[in-house]
Design a protein around this motif. Sequence first.
Motif, PDB file in Angstrom:
ATOM      1  N   TRP A 135       5.863   0.617   2.524  1.00  0.00           N
ATOM      2  CA  TRP A 135       6.054  -0.893   2.961  1.00  0.00           C
ATOM      3  C   TRP A 135       4.723  -1.578   3.153  1.00  0.00           C
ATOM      4  CZ3 TRP A 135      10.290  -3.087   2.598  1.00  0.00           C
ATOM      5  CH2 TRP A 135      11.948  -2.386   2.447  1.00  0.00           C
ATOM      6  N   VAL A 136       4.569  -2.701   2.469  1.00  0.00           N
ATOM      7  CA  VAL A 136       3.457  -3.227   2.195  1.00  0.00           C
ATOM      8  C   VAL A 136       3.740  -4.495   3.069  1.00  0.00           C
ATOM      9  CG1 VAL A 136       1.501  -4.393   1.005  1.00  0.00           C
ATOM     10  CG2 VAL A 136       2.518  -2.300   0.157  1.00  0.00           C
ATOM     11  N   LYS A 137       3.036  -5.000   4.046  1.00  0.00           N
ATOM     12  CA  LYS A 137       3.211  -6.343   4.935  1.00  0.00           C
ATOM     13  C   LYS A 137       2.476  -7.360   4.422  1.00  0.00           C
ATOM     14  CE  LYS A 137       3.258  -7.885   9.589  1.00  0.00           C
ATOM     15  NZ  LYS A 137       2.694  -7.763  10.977  1.00  0.00           N
ATOM     16  N   SER A 138       3.093  -8.523   4.238  1.00  0.00           N
ATOM     17  CA  SER A 138       2.068  -9.681   3.933  1.00  0.00           C
ATOM     18  C   SER A 138       1.615 -10.499   5.286  1.00  0.00           C
ATOM     19  CB  SER A 138       3.088 -10.849   3.198  1.00  0.00           C
ATOM     20  OG  SER A 138       3.787 -11.477   4.046  1.00  0.00           O
ATOM     21  N   GLU A 139       0.714 -11.307   5.020  1.00  0.00           N
ATOM     22  CA  GLU A 139       0.113 -11.906   6.335  1.00  0.00           C
ATOM     23  C   GLU A 139       1.051 -12.940   6.646  1.00  0.00           C
ATOM     24  OE1 GLU A 139      -3.820 -12.250   7.025  1.00  0.00           O
ATOM     25  OE2 GLU A 139      -4.310 -10.478   5.829  1.00  0.00           O
TER      26      GLU A 139
END
Length: 151
Positions: A135-139
Amino acid sequence: MAARILKKNAVLAAALVCAGATALTGCGDGDSDEAFAGQSADAIAAEAVKATRDADSVRITGTSQAQGSPAVVKTDFQVDEKDNCLGTLSMNDAKADVRQAGQNVYVRGNERFWQNALQGRPGTDTAVDRLQDKWVKSEPGDKSTQGMCDK
């Protein structure tokens, strides 16, 4: 680096969602000719918009294909009244899961998704190895993901 990578992928994901939402292949059960008999396209669209706004949540599923492209994009998204969502996007062997909770957007793509999204960038192979199936989280407030899960 992950935030920059996500920005490009979030834009891609948002475009795919929009493309899928505008090219739905079918909605509901029954014969659509009977359900809309005697109504203008504008009246049908107005009723659809009202029903969507009044719903606690909506599910958007469909397929789309860019004119002249052999690739078919499949979307399946569930969005609630607070703009939380979960869904999947896929095209050929590329697949990504998308989740939004509050202002946070998360994307988890398979190897092919990240290869496509990062194509031509330096360090793509290393980034793909590190990002695939994670999982990659955006700001928060990232403009590339704003509105992605609006009902």
